[in-house]
Design an enzyme around this catalytic site. Structure first.
Site, PDB file in Angstrom:
ATOM      1  N   ALA A 112      -5.554  14.082  -6.468  1.00  8.16           N
ATOM      2  CA  ALA A 112      -6.486  14.859  -5.588  1.00  8.16           C
ATOM      3  C   ALA A 112      -7.726  14.044  -5.717  1.00  8.16           C
ATOM      4  O   ALA A 112      -8.412  13.785  -4.425  1.00  8.16           O
ATOM      5  CB  ALA A 112      -6.854  16.271  -6.430  1.00  8.16           C
ATOM      6  N   LEU A 113      -8.284  13.548  -6.765  1.00  4.30           N
ATOM      7  CA  LEU A 113      -9.462  12.599  -6.732  1.00  4.30           C
ATOM      8  C   LEU A 113      -9.262  11.434  -5.838  1.00  4.30           C
ATOM      9  O   LEU A 113     -10.254  11.073  -5.030  1.00  4.30           O
ATOM     10  CB  LEU A 113      -9.835  12.400  -8.099  1.00  4.30           C
ATOM     11  CG  LEU A 113     -10.488  13.472  -8.990  1.00  4.30           C
ATOM     12  CD1 LEU A 113     -10.876  13.014 -10.220  1.00  4.30           C
ATOM     13  CD2 LEU A 113     -11.598  13.989  -8.426  1.00  4.30           C
ATOM     14  N   THR A 169     -13.727   5.668 -13.838  1.00  2.00           N
ATOM     15  CA  THR A 169     -14.560   6.898 -13.921  1.00  2.00           C
ATOM     16  C   THR A 169     -13.467   7.640 -14.738  1.00  2.00           C
ATOM     17  O   THR A 169     -13.539   8.944 -14.864  1.00  2.00           O
ATOM     18  CB  THR A 169     -15.091   7.641 -12.843  1.00  2.00           C
ATOM     19  OG1 THR A 169     -13.952   7.579 -11.725  1.00  2.00           O
ATOM     20  CG2 THR A 169     -16.336   6.752 -12.256  1.00  2.00           C
ATOM     21  N   ALA A 170     -12.479   6.883 -15.247  1.00  6.25           N
ATOM     22  CA  ALA A 170     -11.208   7.828 -15.565  1.00  6.25           C
ATOM     23  C   ALA A 170     -11.184   7.774 -17.168  1.00  6.25           C
ATOM     24  O   ALA A 170     -11.696   8.581 -17.811  1.00  6.25           O
ATOM     25  CB  ALA A 170      -9.959   7.225 -15.103  1.00  6.25           C
ATOM     26  N   ASP A 178     -18.118   4.343 -15.876  1.00  3.71           N
ATOM     27  CA  ASP A 178     -18.541   5.417 -16.688  1.00  3.71           C
ATOM     28  C   ASP A 178     -18.063   5.886 -17.967  1.00  3.71           C
ATOM     29  O   ASP A 178     -18.232   6.929 -18.487  1.00  3.71           O
ATOM     30  CB  ASP A 178     -18.337   6.750 -15.627  1.00  3.71           C
ATOM     31  CG  ASP A 178     -18.909   8.043 -15.971  1.00  3.71           C
ATOM     32  OD1 ASP A 178     -20.231   7.907 -16.264  1.00  3.71           O
ATOM     33  OD2 ASP A 178     -18.166   9.070 -15.939  1.00  3.71           O
ATOM     34  N   GLU A 186     -15.895   6.923 -27.454  1.00 10.76           N
ATOM     35  CA  GLU A 186     -17.083   7.646 -27.002  1.00 10.76           C
ATOM     36  C   GLU A 186     -17.485   8.758 -28.003  1.00 10.76           C
ATOM     37  O   GLU A 186     -16.457   9.534 -28.450  1.00 10.76           O
ATOM     38  CB  GLU A 186     -16.587   8.324 -25.596  1.00 10.76           C
ATOM     39  CG  GLU A 186     -16.704   7.163 -24.780  1.00 10.76           C
ATOM     40  CD  GLU A 186     -16.067   7.829 -23.159  1.00 10.76           C
ATOM     41  OE1 GLU A 186     -15.923   6.967 -22.187  1.00 10.76           O
ATOM     42  OE2 GLU A 186     -16.101   9.051 -23.095  1.00 10.76           O
ATOM     43  N   HIS A 211     -20.479   8.607 -19.381  1.00 10.61           N
ATOM     44  CA  HIS A 211     -19.270   9.681 -18.890  1.00 10.61           C
ATOM     45  C   HIS A 211     -19.814  10.942 -18.473  1.00 10.61           C
ATOM     46  O   HIS A 211     -19.541  11.879 -18.747  1.00 10.61           O
ATOM     47  CB  HIS A 211     -18.622   9.900 -20.293  1.00 10.61           C
ATOM     48  CG  HIS A 211     -17.157  10.362 -20.067  1.00 10.61           C
ATOM     49  ND1 HIS A 211     -15.987   9.937 -20.782  1.00 10.61           N
ATOM     50  CD2 HIS A 211     -16.602  11.206 -18.887  1.00 10.61           C
ATOM     51  CE1 HIS A 211     -14.942  10.736 -20.296  1.00 10.61           C
ATOM     52  NE2 HIS A 211     -15.334  11.311 -19.099  1.00 10.61           N
ATOM     53  N   VAL A 212     -20.753  10.674 -17.294  1.00 12.66           N
ATOM     54  CA  VAL A 212     -21.186  11.893 -16.656  1.00 12.66           C
ATOM     55  C   VAL A 212     -20.806  11.764 -14.996  1.00 12.66           C
ATOM     56  O   VAL A 212     -21.473  12.744 -14.347  1.00 12.66           O
ATOM     57  CB  VAL A 212     -22.754  11.720 -16.496  1.00 12.66           C
ATOM     58  CG1 VAL A 212     -23.151  11.892 -17.751  1.00 12.66           C
ATOM     59  CG2 VAL A 212     -23.254  10.354 -16.053  1.00 12.66           C
ATOM     60  N   ALA A 213     -19.830  11.246 -14.635  1.00  8.14           N
ATOM     61  CA  ALA A 213     -19.259  11.313 -13.310  1.00  8.14           C
ATOM     62  C   ALA A 213     -18.983  12.772 -12.936  1.00  8.14           C
ATOM     63  O   ALA A 213     -19.222  13.191 -12.025  1.00  8.14           O
ATOM     64  CB  ALA A 213     -18.168  10.239 -13.135  1.00  8.14           C
TER      65      ALA A 213
END
Length: 314
Positions: free
Chosen positions: A157-158, A228-229, A254, A259, A280-282
């Site tokens: 979907a993304l 961003t994954a 990201d 983390e 990690h804010v996407a």
């Protein structure tokens, strides 16, 4: 019957979490760091709400009352799902909430890197423009988005949402996925033909370090890599070297392998004009976080009603 619900890392979600529609005892903690804290705080709890708190087999064995792990995220690699299932614990996650926020972050990173926005802004701040003999200067290469090729690794979907945005910008879109779909290309084609590559696959033993030195060497030397994954998808040392020696043109991340990077991270610490790292804010637009929070409560209420939804299988 009153059910005990505990949210172990509430500060990871900047949104309102509405009250549940069933009798409950609710407790939340800003953060939970150690397995010992997890066990202590979940004693007697039937429902655990987590975002990034690890739930491993040894921890789960000490929680006989636990029946549901509600993950306030899409990724569930923090949960030992096989151990949970064996213990009769259901795991549910969030789906379809990041349809705008992640694609917009990817596009933002793409523009920032292809057009060298960050290094030029930093250059002006340093006073370089003041010293220029011309009205402008060309210290960093700038590339158009229109007419370039976007390679999407992970065409769910993304990935599809990002592809539509890219096409609207005049880009050619190539897509790769392990699940057969019409119009896909192989991974080698993505790596060799793309000007921008963006990753949208889960972190599994099969995908860990799927982009390493060998894959980076096959990319165009002007290409940028966006992730961003999950940080573990890319060999960070190989990426840093590729950025330094010009094997690829740039990277926008990201996520990193650990983390938060409490012990340091080579990407976070690198001072390179062709590297952007965000924390990690996407996923974290205000709108997306509220959709997530509402779905989180929906998932828990559905489970309590005997109709679990968004169940993640081991």
């Amino acid at each position: 019957m009153t059910k005990k619900v505990v949210f172990l890392d509430r500060e990871s979600l900047d949104a309102k979490v509405r009250a549940f529609n069933f009798p409950h005892e609710y407790k939340e903690y800003d953060s939970t760091w150690t397995p010992e804290e997890v066990v202590e705080r979940l004693q007697g709890a039937e429902i655990a709400v987590i975002n990034k708190v690890p739930m491993r087999a040894d921890t789960l064995k000490q929680l006989p009352d636990l029946k549901l792990i509600a993950v306030a995220a899409t990724g569930t690699d923090v949960v030992d799902k096989a151990a949970a299932k064996a213990q009769g614990i259901t795991t549910v996650n969030i789906r379809g909430y990041a349809f705008n926020t992640v694609p917009e972050h990817v596009i933002g990173l793409m523009f920032a890197l292809r057009r060298a926005i960050v290094p030029y802004a930093n250059s002006v701040r340093r006073g370089d423009w003041n010293k220029s003999t011309q009205f402008c200067y060309f210290d960093y290469p700038i590339y158009d988005i229109a007419g370039s090729t976007l390679g999407i690794i992970g065409y769910g979907a993304l990935g599809k949402s990002i592809g539509k945005r890219a096409e609207a910008l005049g880009m050619k879109v190539l897509a790769y996925d392990v699940f057969p779909q019409d119009g896909l290309v192989d991974l080698e084609t993505i790596l060799t033909q793309s000007d921008v590559i963006t990753l949208h696959v889960p972190l599994t033993p099969d995908t860990k370090n799927m982009i390493g030195a060998e894959q980076l060497k096959t990319m165009k030397n002007s290409a940028i890599l966006i992730n961003t994954a999950r940080g573990g998808l890319v060999d960070e040392a190989a990426l840093l070297q590729a950025l330094k020696d010009g094997t690829i043109g740039g990277a926008g991340f990201d996520v990193v392998a650990q983390e938060p990077p409490k012990d340091g991270n080579i990407l976070c610490e690198a001072d390179l004009p062709n590297l952007i790292v965000t924390p990690h804010v996407a996923w974290a637009s205000k709108e997306a976080m509220q959709i997530l929070a509402d779905q989180l409560v929906d998932n828990i209420e559905a489970y309590v009603a005997g109709k679990p939804q968004n169940v993640v299988e081991a």
